[in-house]
Design a protein around this motif. Structure first.
Motif, mmCIF file in Angstrom:
data_model
loop_
_atom_site.group_PDB
_atom_site.id
_atom_site.type_symbol
_atom_site.label_atom_id
_atom_site.label_comp_id
_atom_site.label_asym_id
_atom_site.label_seq_id
_atom_site.Cartn_x
_atom_site.Cartn_y
_atom_site.Cartn_z
ATOM 1 N N GLU A 34 -4.154 -8.760 16.699
ATOM 2 C CA GLU A 34 -4.959 -7.850 15.876
ATOM 3 C C GLU A 34 -4.053 -6.853 15.162
ATOM 4 O OE1 GLU A 34 -8.440 -6.733 14.159
ATOM 5 O OE2 GLU A 34 -8.334 -8.247 15.733
ATOM 6 N N ARG A 35 -3.136 -6.262 15.909
ATOM 7 C CA ARG A 35 -2.213 -5.294 15.312
ATOM 8 C C ARG A 35 -1.289 -5.976 14.308
ATOM 9 N NH1 ARG A 35 0.856 -1.596 19.512
ATOM 10 N NH2 ARG A 35 -1.340 -1.049 19.841
ATOM 11 N N GLU A 36 -0.864 -7.179 14.651
ATOM 12 C CA GLU A 36 0.015 -7.917 13.750
ATOM 13 C C GLU A 36 -0.727 -8.268 12.450
ATOM 14 O OE1 GLU A 36 3.661 -9.876 12.639
ATOM 15 O OE2 GLU A 36 3.049 -8.202 13.900
ATOM 16 N N ALA A 37 -2.008 -8.593 12.548
ATOM 17 C CA ALA A 37 -2.805 -8.909 11.358
ATOM 18 C C ALA A 37 -2.903 -7.703 10.433
ATOM 19 C CB ALA A 37 -4.195 -9.374 11.769
ATOM 20 N N ILE A 38 -3.158 -6.543 11.008
ATOM 21 C CA ILE A 38 -3.251 -5.318 10.194
ATOM 22 C C ILE A 38 -1.927 -5.039 9.508
ATOM 23 C CG2 ILE A 38 -3.583 -2.820 10.316
ATOM 24 C CD1 ILE A 38 -5.541 -3.361 12.658
ATOM 25 N N ARG A 39 -0.835 -5.157 10.259
ATOM 26 C CA ARG A 39 0.489 -4.908 9.667
ATOM 27 C C ARG A 39 0.769 -5.888 8.536
ATOM 28 N NH1 ARG A 39 4.674 -7.299 8.947
ATOM 29 N NH2 ARG A 39 3.890 -9.107 10.100
ATOM 30 N N ALA A 40 0.482 -7.171 8.771
ATOM 31 C CA ALA A 40 0.829 -8.201 7.797
ATOM 32 C C ALA A 40 0.030 -8.078 6.508
ATOM 33 C CB ALA A 40 0.621 -9.580 8.407
ATOM 34 N N LEU A 41 -1.188 -7.539 6.599
ATOM 35 C CA LEU A 41 -2.031 -7.402 5.410
ATOM 36 C C LEU A 41 -1.775 -6.116 4.637
ATOM 37 C CD1 LEU A 41 -5.482 -8.781 6.600
ATOM 38 C CD2 LEU A 41 -4.173 -9.566 4.626
ATOM 39 N N THR A 42 -1.064 -5.189 5.242
ATOM 40 C CA THR A 42 -0.777 -3.928 4.555
ATOM 41 C C THR A 42 0.021 -4.201 3.286
ATOM 42 O OG1 THR A 42 -0.757 -2.721 6.645
ATOM 43 C CG2 THR A 42 0.298 -1.661 4.747
ATOM 44 N N GLY A 43 -0.527 -3.795 2.160
ATOM 45 C CA GLY A 43 0.155 -4.000 0.882
ATOM 46 C C GLY A 43 -0.162 -5.319 0.214
ATOM 47 N N ALA A 44 -0.987 -6.163 0.869
ATOM 48 C CA ALA A 44 -1.350 -7.439 0.236
ATOM 49 C C ALA A 44 -2.124 -7.176 -1.047
ATOM 50 C CB ALA A 44 -2.184 -8.288 1.195
ATOM 51 N N HIS A 45 -1.814 -7.949 -2.073
ATOM 52 C CA HIS A 45 -2.409 -7.756 -3.394
ATOM 53 C C HIS A 45 -3.777 -8.413 -3.481
ATOM 54 C CE1 HIS A 45 -2.909 -7.341 -7.621
ATOM 55 N NE2 HIS A 45 -2.705 -8.613 -7.902
ATOM 56 N N ASP A 46 -4.743 -7.696 -4.011
ATOM 57 C CA ASP A 46 -6.079 -8.238 -4.249
ATOM 58 C C ASP A 46 -6.035 -9.070 -5.526
ATOM 59 O OD1 ASP A 46 -8.718 -8.766 -4.765
ATOM 60 O OD2 ASP A 46 -9.244 -6.706 -5.312
ATOM 61 N N GLY A 47 -5.614 -10.309 -5.387
ATOM 62 C CA GLY A 47 -5.479 -11.177 -6.551
ATOM 63 C C GLY A 47 -5.181 -12.598 -6.124
ATOM 64 N N VAL A 48 -5.396 -13.525 -7.037
ATOM 65 C CA VAL A 48 -5.212 -14.950 -6.759
ATOM 66 C C VAL A 48 -3.780 -15.336 -7.098
ATOM 67 C CG1 VAL A 48 -6.046 -17.275 -7.227
ATOM 68 C CG2 VAL A 48 -7.627 -15.341 -7.356
ATOM 69 N N TYR A 49 -3.053 -15.766 -6.094
ATOM 70 C CA TYR A 49 -1.644 -16.114 -6.292
ATOM 71 C C TYR A 49 -1.460 -17.121 -7.416
ATOM 72 C CZ TYR A 49 2.829 -18.417 -5.374
ATOM 73 O OH TYR A 49 4.064 -18.983 -5.518
ATOM 74 N N TRP A 50 -2.271 -18.188 -7.408
ATOM 75 C CA TRP A 50 -2.104 -19.240 -8.412
ATOM 76 C C TRP A 50 -2.274 -18.719 -9.830
ATOM 77 C CZ3 TRP A 50 -0.253 -22.759 -5.409
ATOM 78 C CH2 TRP A 50 -0.861 -23.162 -4.233
#
Length: 469
Positions: A4-20
């Motif tokens: 759970e903690r790792e998920a929160i850390r990994a998503l921090t700063g993730a861009h709200d957008g479609v990579y493709w």
């Protein structure tokens, strides 16, 4: 590791957008329609179905004036938001097809294989740079009960030309390392992987080279009969009058009101990691780069990209009351956190990896999980809908059917039950939301109880209906 903690850390700063869709190579295709014109064929929607239809129609009728109108950009909807799996199945899997059209499955499986080959051939002939690879697939068992009947299924699949191999725990671990894998099914010849946005852009470029005109930023507001033709009105200043119309609107509300109850928009969510290092890749294995999905009722799908990212999606399909659609639904923090937690539970050796992108999009789900066809206005308007998350490949076959129907004669596909019949419609609200919620809850219970399906799911099975993404 605290997933759970790792998920929160990994998503921090993730861009709200479609990579493709965020590629610097993203092209534009035509300005919004600003005039009136009489044409031979109008196609509404510039996703895979609309683009394949434009290409195949122009090849079939080179003298026709063909116009594609798209409310957003080419590939902006489901065609540019998916995982990039091109499956040979036209029936949302062999078992689903056998349950509905058992006498036609030899032909349908042959047509599906030919369709996949034709897509790969088309991409090669037209030099479309879309990272297409015939990687094959692995369906992984994350619970022991998911192995039940796998050998029996594999033997059945082989009779339809599937190159399959049942994997025990050791064999699947040799291909892809995860402490969750108990076994699986390797299929070598029924799945390709692709960058879906680049495929859509490549199809649009081919269509344009054939003389098809594409107008992005042109939202169609209505279609109606007029003097033996079809009037197509838009929210912009332009309009079209056409002899024929193909509606390729996917999950968006159909322009034909009576069709809307046959599909519902279900939002599916996706994460994309940063590029993995060589050491991280080695820790996972996955040297065959197959497309993966797990064998639960609620399942994940995942694959490696050309630049060694992992795309991770699925599992938590969301329906909104009244079949509502909104750009606000394309990001759902709760679901993305759930997906991230599942990711690290599957690949704990990738602790420290970050997600760079998180997005979602609507899928046109039908109760039989597969596409269906229809027409209006004495055949002047043709449509296909209900791909239920397996449309990257099936849309080309659907375009073949639609283009054959543009002529006033029986086509080579009209005898197929897949083409002739429609699914059971979804009930009206509020019953629709109740049914969807009960089905999702029952599927979760089945996954938690050794795959045992409760009375509700058995009843749906009996009537050949369901809910999926």
């Amino acid at each position: 590791m605290d997933s759970e903690r790792e998920a929160i850390r990994a998503l921090t700063g993730a861009h709200d957008g479609v990579y493709w869709l965020e590629s610097e190579e993203a092209p534009s295709f035509g300005s919004p329609l600003g005039h009136h014109e009489d044409v031979d064929l109008v196609i509404v929607g510039a996703g895979f179905l609309g683009l394949w239809s434009a290409i195949l129609a122009k090849e079939r009728f080179p003298e026709w004036k063909v116009v594609v109108v798209e409310g957003g950009r080419v590939g902006f909807g489901a065609s540019g938001r998916n995982g990039g799996f091109i499956d040979a199945s036209l029936t949302h899997g062999l078992e689903n097809g056998l349950g509905r059209w058992p006498d036609e499955m030899v032909e349908l499986e042959r047509l599906g294989g030919e369709n996949l080959d034709a897509i790969a051939d088309f991409v090669a002939r037209h030099h479309i740079d879309c990272d297409l690879t015939l990687a094959g697939s692995i369906d992984v068992a994350t619970e022991a009960w998911q192995l039940d009947g796998l050998e029996e299924y594999a033997q059945k699949a082989r009779t339809f030309g599937h190159e399959t191999e049942v994997l025990d725990r050791q064999a699947v671990q040799e291909l892809v390392h995860s402490p969750r894998y108990e076994g699986g099914l390797l299929t070598r010849n029924r799945t390709a992987l692709v960058n879906p946005a680049k495929l859509a852009w490549g199809l649009a470029e081919v269509a344009s080279s054939l003389g098809v005109r594409i107008h992005e930023g042109t939202s169609v507001t209505g279609v109606s009969s007029a003097a033996g033709m079809v009037d197509v009105t838009t929210a912009q200043s332009g309009s079209l009058r056409s002899a024929k119309v193909i509606l390729a609107t996917n999950a968006f509300p159909s322009l034909l009101p009576g069709v809307r109850n046959f599909v519902i928009p279900v939002y599916d969510y996706v994460l994309m990691t940063e590029p993995l290092t060589s050491a991280q890749l080695d820790s996972v294995g996955w040297h065959g780069r197959q497309g993966l999905s797990d064998l639960g009722n609620l399942f994940h799908y995942y694959r490696l990209t050309n630049d060694n990212r992992i795309l991770w999606g699925g599992y938590d399909a969301i329906y909104h009351y009244g079949s509502r659609m909104s750009s606000a639904y394309r990001l759902r923090t709760r679901t993305h956190l759930l997906l991230a937690r599942h990711f690290f539970e599957t690949f704990p050796m990738l602790e420290g990896v970050r997600f760079t992108h998180a997005w979602g999009g609507a899928i046109d789900t039908s109760t039989r999980f597969s596409m269906f066809f229809g027409s209006r206005h004495q055949g002047k308007i043709q449509y296909a809908l209900g791909f239920t998350g397996l449309g990257v490949g099936a849309t080309r076959f659907a375009a073949q059917v639609l283009c054959a129907r543009l002529e006033p004669k029986e086509s080579a596909f009209d005898h197929l039950g897949l083409v002739r019949t429609k699914p059971v419609p979804f009930p009206p609200e509020p019953l629709r939301s109740v049914v969807v919620a009960m089905t999702r809850r029952s599927l979760m219970q089945a996954d938690a109880n050794g795959g045992r399906r409760n009375f509700w799911l058995r009843t749906l099975d009996r009537f050949g209906v369901g809910f999926d993404s």
